[in-house]
Design a protein around this motif. Sequence first.
Motif, PDB file in Angstrom:
ATOM      1  N   GLY A 141       0.789  -1.220   0.000  1.00 42.09           N
ATOM      2  CA  GLY A 141       0.000   0.000   0.000  1.00 42.09           C
ATOM      3  C   GLY A 141       0.822   1.271   0.000  1.00 42.09           C
ATOM      4  N   VAL A 142       2.109   1.169  -0.339  1.00 50.38           N
ATOM      5  CA  VAL A 142       2.974   2.330  -0.244  1.00 50.38           C
ATOM      6  C   VAL A 142       2.582   3.414  -1.245  1.00 50.38           C
ATOM      7  CG1 VAL A 142       4.733   1.345  -1.803  1.00 50.38           C
ATOM      8  CG2 VAL A 142       5.379   3.092  -0.125  1.00 50.38           C
ATOM      9  N   LEU A 143       2.206   3.027  -2.456  1.00 50.15           N
ATOM     10  CA  LEU A 143       1.792   4.044  -3.429  1.00 50.15           C
ATOM     11  C   LEU A 143       0.522   4.751  -2.975  1.00 50.15           C
ATOM     12  CD1 LEU A 143       2.460   2.555  -6.982  1.00 50.15           C
ATOM     13  CD2 LEU A 143       3.844   4.104  -5.639  1.00 50.15           C
ATOM     14  N   ARG A 144      -0.386   3.993  -2.395  1.00 48.97           N
ATOM     15  CA  ARG A 144      -1.613   4.614  -1.894  1.00 48.97           C
ATOM     16  C   ARG A 144      -1.298   5.678  -0.856  1.00 48.97           C
ATOM     17  NH1 ARG A 144      -3.849   3.771   2.625  1.00 48.97           N
ATOM     18  NH2 ARG A 144      -2.809   1.765   2.950  1.00 48.97           N
ATOM     19  N   ARG A 145      -0.363   5.378   0.048  1.00 41.34           N
ATOM     20  CA  ARG A 145      -0.020   6.360   1.086  1.00 41.34           C
ATOM     21  C   ARG A 145       0.624   7.596   0.474  1.00 41.34           C
ATOM     22  NH1 ARG A 145       1.210   1.515   3.757  1.00 41.34           N
ATOM     23  NH2 ARG A 145       3.447   1.651   3.299  1.00 41.34           N
ATOM     24  N   TRP A 146       1.526   7.398  -0.481  1.00 48.20           N
ATOM     25  CA  TRP A 146       2.174   8.555  -1.104  1.00 48.20           C
ATOM     26  C   TRP A 146       1.158   9.413  -1.856  1.00 48.20           C
ATOM     27  CZ3 TRP A 146       6.773   5.310  -3.473  1.00 48.20           C
ATOM     28  CH2 TRP A 146       7.649   4.953  -2.447  1.00 48.20           C
ATOM     29  N   VAL A 147       0.268   8.752  -2.595  1.00 49.32           N
ATOM     30  CA  VAL A 147      -0.737   9.496  -3.354  1.00 49.32           C
ATOM     31  C   VAL A 147      -1.687  10.236  -2.415  1.00 49.32           C
ATOM     32  CG1 VAL A 147      -2.728   9.249  -4.898  1.00 49.32           C
ATOM     33  CG2 VAL A 147      -0.594   8.029  -5.393  1.00 49.32           C
ATOM     34  N   GLU A 148      -2.073   9.597  -1.310  1.00 50.07           N
ATOM     35  CA  GLU A 148      -2.961  10.261  -0.352  1.00 50.07           C
ATOM     36  C   GLU A 148      -2.323  11.499   0.251  1.00 50.07           C
ATOM     37  OE1 GLU A 148      -3.879   7.156   2.391  1.00 50.07           O
ATOM     38  OE2 GLU A 148      -5.542   6.359   1.187  1.00 50.07           O
ATOM     39  N   ALA A 161       4.593   3.598 -17.610  1.00 51.24           N
ATOM     40  CA  ALA A 161       3.500   4.289 -16.925  1.00 51.24           C
ATOM     41  C   ALA A 161       2.316   3.354 -16.702  1.00 51.24           C
ATOM     42  CB  ALA A 161       3.069   5.518 -17.719  1.00 51.24           C
ATOM     43  N   ARG A 162       2.025   2.482 -17.673  1.00 51.77           N
ATOM     44  CA  ARG A 162       0.913   1.541 -17.497  1.00 51.77           C
ATOM     45  C   ARG A 162       1.178   0.597 -16.331  1.00 51.77           C
ATOM     46  NH1 ARG A 162       1.054   1.726 -23.217  1.00 51.77           N
ATOM     47  NH2 ARG A 162       2.293  -0.190 -23.342  1.00 51.77           N
ATOM     48  N   GLN A 163       2.432   0.214 -16.144  1.00 48.98           N
ATOM     49  CA  GLN A 163       2.758  -0.671 -15.032  1.00 48.98           C
ATOM     50  C   GLN A 163       2.611   0.037 -13.690  1.00 48.98           C
ATOM     51  OE1 GLN A 163       6.383  -2.854 -15.458  1.00 48.98           O
ATOM     52  NE2 GLN A 163       5.577  -4.025 -17.168  1.00 48.98           N
ATOM     53  N   VAL A 164       3.049   1.298 -13.621  1.00 49.06           N
ATOM     54  CA  VAL A 164       2.882   2.066 -12.384  1.00 49.06           C
ATOM     55  C   VAL A 164       1.404   2.279 -12.107  1.00 49.06           C
ATOM     56  CG1 VAL A 164       3.358   4.265 -11.246  1.00 49.06           C
ATOM     57  CG2 VAL A 164       5.134   3.193 -12.642  1.00 49.06           C
ATOM     58  N   GLU A 165       0.639   2.559 -13.151  1.00 47.20           N
ATOM     59  CA  GLU A 165      -0.803   2.769 -13.002  1.00 47.20           C
ATOM     60  C   GLU A 165      -1.491   1.536 -12.427  1.00 47.20           C
ATOM     61  OE1 GLU A 165      -3.506   3.177 -16.560  1.00 47.20           O
ATOM     62  OE2 GLU A 165      -3.454   5.266 -15.887  1.00 47.20           O
ATOM     63  N   ALA A 166      -1.044   0.352 -12.876  1.00 51.54           N
ATOM     64  CA  ALA A 166      -1.636  -0.887 -12.377  1.00 51.54           C
ATOM     65  C   ALA A 166      -1.308  -1.135 -10.912  1.00 51.54           C
ATOM     66  CB  ALA A 166      -1.149  -2.065 -13.221  1.00 51.54           C
ATOM     67  N   PRO A 169      -3.273   3.243  -6.699  1.00 51.38           N
ATOM     68  CA  PRO A 169      -4.710   3.221  -6.419  1.00 51.38           C
ATOM     69  C   PRO A 169      -5.526   3.475  -7.678  1.00 51.38           C
ATOM     70  CG  PRO A 169      -3.546   4.524  -4.769  1.00 51.38           C
ATOM     71  CD  PRO A 169      -2.554   4.204  -5.842  1.00 51.38           C
ATOM     72  N   ALA A 170      -6.677   2.865  -7.780  1.00 52.47           N
ATOM     73  CA  ALA A 170      -7.530   3.010  -8.958  1.00 52.47           C
ATOM     74  C   ALA A 170      -7.806   4.482  -9.243  1.00 52.47           C
ATOM     75  CB  ALA A 170      -8.840   2.254  -8.742  1.00 52.47           C
ATOM     76  N   GLY A 171      -7.700   4.842 -10.509  1.00 52.66           N
ATOM     77  CA  GLY A 171      -7.979   6.210 -10.922  1.00 52.66           C
ATOM     78  C   GLY A 171      -6.805   7.170 -10.819  1.00 52.66           C
ATOM     79  N   THR A 172      -5.651   6.687 -10.349  1.00 46.61           N
ATOM     80  CA  THR A 172      -4.482   7.563 -10.222  1.00 46.61           C
ATOM     81  C   THR A 172      -3.926   7.905 -11.603  1.00 46.61           C
ATOM     82  OG1 THR A 172      -3.889   6.573  -8.096  1.00 46.61           O
ATOM     83  CG2 THR A 172      -2.169   7.815  -9.245  1.00 46.61           C
ATOM     84  N   GLU A 173      -3.725   9.171 -11.860  1.00 46.12           N
ATOM     85  CA  GLU A 173      -3.112   9.596 -13.128  1.00 46.12           C
ATOM     86  C   GLU A 173      -1.608   9.381 -13.056  1.00 46.12           C
ATOM     87  OE1 GLU A 173      -2.309  13.601 -15.856  1.00 46.12           O
ATOM     88  OE2 GLU A 173      -3.623  13.708 -14.092  1.00 46.12           O
ATOM     89  N   VAL A 174      -1.059   8.692 -14.052  1.00 46.68           N
ATOM     90  CA  VAL A 174       0.386   8.494 -14.151  1.00 46.68           C
ATOM     91  C   VAL A 174       0.853   9.154 -15.444  1.00 46.68           C
ATOM     92  CG1 VAL A 174       2.280   6.841 -14.230  1.00 46.68           C
ATOM     93  CG2 VAL A 174       0.245   6.334 -12.861  1.00 46.68           C
ATOM     94  N   ALA A 175       1.606  10.227 -15.316  1.00 46.07           N
ATOM     95  CA  ALA A 175       2.078  10.968 -16.479  1.00 46.07           C
ATOM     96  C   ALA A 175       3.275  10.263 -17.111  1.00 46.07           C
ATOM     97  CB  ALA A 175       2.460  12.389 -16.078  1.00 46.07           C
ATOM     98  N   VAL A 176       3.597  10.642 -18.323  1.00 50.20           N
ATOM     99  CA  VAL A 176       4.800  10.162 -19.002  1.00 50.20           C
ATOM    100  C   VAL A 176       5.800  11.303 -19.058  1.00 50.20           C
ATOM    101  CG1 VAL A 176       5.766   9.258 -21.138  1.00 50.20           C
ATOM    102  CG2 VAL A 176       3.528   8.476 -20.364  1.00 50.20           C
ATOM    103  N   LEU A 177       6.945  11.109 -18.384  1.00 45.00           N
ATOM    104  CA  LEU A 177       8.056  12.064 -18.429  1.00 45.00           C
ATOM    105  C   LEU A 177       9.233  11.343 -19.063  1.00 45.00           C
ATOM    106  CD1 LEU A 177       8.246  14.013 -15.028  1.00 45.00           C
ATOM    107  CD2 LEU A 177       7.321  14.771 -17.211  1.00 45.00           C
ATOM    108  N   PRO A 178       9.387  11.406 -20.371  1.00 45.11           N
ATOM    109  CA  PRO A 178      10.423  10.607 -21.033  1.00 45.11           C
ATOM    110  C   PRO A 178      11.823  11.072 -20.684  1.00 45.11           C
ATOM    111  CG  PRO A 178       9.417  12.124 -22.586  1.00 45.11           C
ATOM    112  CD  PRO A 178       8.615  12.214 -21.320  1.00 45.11           C
ATOM    113  N   ASN A 179      12.764  10.164 -20.809  1.00 44.09           N
ATOM    114  CA  ASN A 179      14.154  10.569 -20.798  1.00 44.09           C
ATOM    115  C   ASN A 179      14.406  11.440 -22.020  1.00 44.09           C
ATOM    116  OD1 ASN A 179      14.904   9.117 -18.460  1.00 44.09           O
ATOM    117  ND2 ASN A 179      15.132   7.238 -19.646  1.00 44.09           N
ATOM    118  N   ALA A 180      15.506  12.162 -22.011  1.00 47.31           N
ATOM    119  CA  ALA A 180      15.788  13.077 -23.110  1.00 47.31           C
ATOM    120  C   ALA A 180      17.281  13.099 -23.390  1.00 47.31           C
ATOM    121  CB  ALA A 180      15.292  14.483 -22.770  1.00 47.31           C
ATOM    122  N   ILE A 181      17.626  13.561 -24.583  1.00 49.13           N
ATOM    123  CA  ILE A 181      19.023  13.731 -24.968  1.00 49.13           C
ATOM    124  C   ILE A 181      19.183  15.078 -25.659  1.00 49.13           C
ATOM    125  CG2 ILE A 181      19.450  11.259 -25.213  1.00 49.13           C
ATOM    126  CD1 ILE A 181      19.211  11.635 -28.247  1.00 49.13           C
TER     127      ILE A 181
END
Length: 382
Positions: A141-148, A161-166, A169-181
């Motif tokens: 439940g660590v992600l739930r606590r951080w999100v709360e 991002a899809r893996q983090v979303e899974a 907690p349900a409904g949490t928005e997970v953005a995509v921040l790509p690496n860059a060069i």
Amino acid sequence: MKIALLSDCYPPRVGGIESQVSDLAARLVGAGHEVEVFTATAGPKGECRGAIEDVPVAGGRVGVHRLAEPLLGGLPVNPLAVGEMRDRLRDGAFDVAHVHVGVVSPFAWDAARVATRLGVPTALTWHCVLDRAATGYRATGVLRRWVERGAVLSAVSSFAARQVEAAAPAGTEVAVLPNAIDLQAWAPRSLSRMIPKVRGASKGEVRLVSTLRLVPRKRPVELVEAFAAAGVADRARLEIIGDGPLRGRVAARIADLRLTGRVILRGRVDRAALLETYARADGYLAPTRLEAFGIAVLEARAAGLPIVAMGGSGVDDIVEDGVDGLLVTDDAALAAAIRRLVDDELWRSQISEHNATVPPRQSWGAVLVDVEAEYRRARASR
């Protein structure tokens, strides 16, 4: 904004997270922000136990808090640093804390817990494929606590991002921040391969390259086997750049398949040598199945090389199948794609011309805009 970047790993260690966090710090300073880094990695002169290293960058400086413990043998972990980290984050008046997370990141996990408890607006970015670790996140439940507590979540690719979303907690928005060069640093050095030619007109050797660590997850042995299965050794050569514990096994497989002189193990090279290799090459091969992002693929793509890679991972954000190269699903398809890359000179030239003239999206100019937006999201969430 005053920004704290927190990461287990940081230069002088070498790796993807290390280079990305270091480059991000410099880019943020260049954009007018104040940046301090907190890490469990000792400094180039052994700085540790809270020493602050002052690192000059274009437009200013980055203060690096070296919260490493030398008694731990150089590992980028330090459970004893939590109290000092808490005091410095509390007293630093930071506008946002940006925590960079890998698969096993005890320092980053501590940082997320400390920052969210202190009420510092917190953004967390995963640079890894969670895979089985997602079960642990859900169970604890660590992600739930951080999100709360107001933390916002992101990952370096749509796949990650899809893996983090899974795991969140349900409904949490997970953005995509790509690496860059820095696209200019990797811009094509040679235009010769961009000139379309009549199919089969060239009698020259096709030069392929792959840059990867020689470890099981990167699949260097499977790369050699796919090259052999492609049946192109009489007209193509593959250079493998990188090193690791599988070097002996890879060398043995090259000998077993009678590819000595056709598959060459270059070992590690510096950036100048890598750029020179890409300037001479005709295509790039990426055999790894589960890439959270694929910085090496992005660099080769920016250098104008047609890409053949395993799809279904973070590489999908970099390579569009049939446009930037070919994405495949298994080793038989990898061998077939290598064969096409070698034999279809007209197609290879067309992909090369596209990649050399249409830059990839993951440039620092574009990504920094996304990062700043994520910081604003963290502040609004808190």
